[in-house]
Design a protein around this motif. Structure first.
Motif, PDB file in Angstrom:
ATOM      1  N   LYS A  82      49.233  50.640  30.776  1.00 42.74           N
ATOM      2  CA  LYS A  82      49.599  51.563  31.856  1.00 42.74           C
ATOM      3  C   LYS A  82      49.348  53.022  31.467  1.00 42.74           C
ATOM      4  CE  LYS A  82      53.038  48.762  34.315  1.00 42.74           C
ATOM      5  NZ  LYS A  82      54.479  48.593  34.653  1.00 42.74           N
ATOM      6  N   THR A  83      49.158  53.281  30.178  1.00 43.50           N
ATOM      7  CA  THR A  83      48.900  54.660  29.748  1.00 43.50           C
ATOM      8  C   THR A  83      47.450  55.070  30.007  1.00 43.50           C
ATOM      9  OG1 THR A  83      48.277  54.025  27.476  1.00 43.50           O
ATOM     10  CG2 THR A  83      50.623  54.408  27.918  1.00 43.50           C
ATOM     11  N   LEU A  84      46.596  54.107  30.348  1.00 40.98           N
ATOM     12  CA  LEU A  84      45.185  54.412  30.597  1.00 40.98           C
ATOM     13  C   LEU A  84      44.965  54.843  32.037  1.00 40.98           C
ATOM     14  CD1 LEU A  84      43.530  51.384  28.743  1.00 40.98           C
ATOM     15  CD2 LEU A  84      43.869  53.716  27.873  1.00 40.98           C
ATOM     16  N   GLN A  85      43.965  55.672  32.236  1.00 42.55           N
ATOM     17  CA  GLN A  85      43.599  56.124  33.570  1.00 42.55           C
ATOM     18  C   GLN A  85      42.558  55.165  34.154  1.00 42.55           C
ATOM     19  OE1 GLN A  85      44.963  58.819  35.233  1.00 42.55           O
ATOM     20  NE2 GLN A  85      46.374  58.902  33.488  1.00 42.55           N
ATOM     21  N   GLY A  86      42.860  54.593  35.296  1.00 40.61           N
ATOM     22  CA  GLY A  86      41.916  53.692  35.930  1.00 40.61           C
ATOM     23  C   GLY A  86      42.601  52.432  36.421  1.00 40.61           C
ATOM     24  N   THR A  87      41.843  51.609  37.130  1.00 43.59           N
ATOM     25  CA  THR A  87      42.376  50.373  37.707  1.00 43.59           C
ATOM     26  C   THR A  87      42.230  49.236  36.713  1.00 43.59           C
ATOM     27  OG1 THR A  87      41.746  51.104  39.927  1.00 43.59           O
ATOM     28  CG2 THR A  87      42.197  48.755  39.623  1.00 43.59           C
ATOM     29  N   VAL A  88      43.372  48.712  36.266  1.00 38.72           N
ATOM     30  CA  VAL A  88      43.380  47.623  35.291  1.00 38.72           C
ATOM     31  C   VAL A  88      44.148  46.431  35.852  1.00 38.72           C
ATOM     32  CG1 VAL A  88      44.059  46.907  32.962  1.00 38.72           C
ATOM     33  CG2 VAL A  88      43.288  49.257  33.369  1.00 38.72           C
ATOM     34  N   TYR A  89      43.538  45.267  35.780  1.00 42.98           N
ATOM     35  CA  TYR A  89      44.207  44.017  36.120  1.00 42.98           C
ATOM     36  C   TYR A  89      44.478  43.264  34.818  1.00 42.98           C
ATOM     37  CZ  TYR A  89      42.324  44.775  40.851  1.00 42.98           C
ATOM     38  OH  TYR A  89      42.000  45.290  42.073  1.00 42.98           O
ATOM     39  N   VAL A  90      45.661  42.686  34.687  1.00 42.56           N
ATOM     40  CA  VAL A  90      46.002  41.895  33.504  1.00 42.56           C
ATOM     41  C   VAL A  90      46.027  40.420  33.890  1.00 42.56           C
ATOM     42  CG1 VAL A  90      47.774  41.393  31.774  1.00 42.56           C
ATOM     43  CG2 VAL A  90      47.335  43.766  32.455  1.00 42.56           C
ATOM     44  N   PHE A  91      45.339  39.603  33.092  1.00 43.22           N
ATOM     45  CA  PHE A  91      45.329  38.163  33.306  1.00 43.22           C
ATOM     46  C   PHE A  91      46.016  37.518  32.107  1.00 43.22           C
ATOM     47  CE2 PHE A  91      42.604  34.098  33.391  1.00 43.22           C
ATOM     48  CZ  PHE A  91      43.499  33.456  34.247  1.00 43.22           C
TER      49      PHE A  91
END
Length: 280
Positions: A82-91
């Motif tokens: 969550k500290t990163l900038q951008g759209t991240v999906y976790v699987f």
């Protein structure tokens, strides 16, 4: 940030935006560190979104104790992402979900590259790697997938897997990220004591010394030098040191013009197995 445990739900979410966005994929076994974050950051810089899988794969462990002790820190991993900038999906699937209740490895014919180094010392390891990577790539269907060069042989195996499976994904190898003392970042480092962590510097220091002397010394001399450095260290037990052709991964005893070489190390700090490598 969205966290998915079901492959079909992940696929539906990705398909909903697939026509508009490119997907970068970073497969991990969790216990994330700055090395993982560098992979995700590169995926985000080169794609519109990133998928990070967090899954401790049972079929690539030849040691049941190692599998049981492998760190599992999903909540911390998600918080870090969550500290990163951008759209991240976790699987983050369960083993039964990903393997469809049949947790066994397929067999792959990778050719000679699978019979060197890790292939000699970890029976069935690359079949387990290929099985899980194939399942993950088919679940995510990314445009690009990112792997660290710390597992250099695994990186070559994955490239061969993509060729065998005829998958339309580009495999990207990313540089090794190191701790301040030179130790290659690894989730396994969390299991090291303070003294083991400091002693583990012998791995990167030896690789660097071999690199610095590569033009001046023969390969048998470099092999002897490396083995002596580990004999001098009481806390780290060498499993293997090898100098191999980067293209074929074949261990060599003589340098030839036009070829590229890399030094590879596997060693134990107590029960914790560490690997590293360096371009020579």
């Amino acid at each position: 940030m969205k966290v998915f445990t079901n492959a079909e739900n992940l696929r539906q979410a990705l398909m909903a935006q697939k026509d508009k966005k490119t997907i970068g994929f970073v497969p991990t076994m969790g216990a994330l560190h700055k090395g993982h974050l560098s992979l995700v950051s590169q995926a985000l810089s080169e794609n519109d979104c990133a998928v990070v899988s967090i899954f401790v794969n049972p079929t690539q462990f030849d040691n049941a104790g190692d599998l049981k002790k492998y760190p599992r820190t999903l909540d911390k991993d998600v918080a870090l992402l969550k500290t990163l900038q951008g759209t991240v999906y976790v699987f983050a699937p369960t083993a039964n979900e990903l393997y469809n209740n049949a947790i066994v490895s397929r067999h792959f014919n990778y050719g000679p590259i699978a019979k060197e180094m890790e292939g000699k010392h970890r029976d069935g390891h690359f079949d387990g790697v290929g099985t899980v990577v194939s399942l993950l790539l088919k679940a995510v269907n990314p445009n690009k997938a990112y792997f660290g060069q710390k597992d250099f042989q695994q990186l070559q195996i994955v490239k061969k897997l993509v060729e065998l499976e005829k998958l339309s994904v580009k495999i990207i190898g990313c540089p090794i990220v190191r701790e301040e003392n030179g130790v290659a970042m690894s989730s396994r480092n969390k299991r090291l004591t303070k003294s083991q962590f400091e002693a583990a510097t012998v791995i990167s220091k030896t690789l660097k010394e071999v690199k610095d002397n590569f033009e001046k010394m023969s390969i048998p001399q470099l092999n002897a030098l490396a083995k002596q450095r580990f004999k001098d260290n009481k806390h780290i037990e060498l499993e293997y040191f090898e100098i191999a052709n980067e293209a074929t991964l074949k261990t060599v005893q003589r340098k030839r013009k036009g070829n590229k070489y890399r030094g590879f190390v596997a060693a134990f700090a107590g029960e914790v197995r560490l690997i590293d490598n360096m371009h020579l």
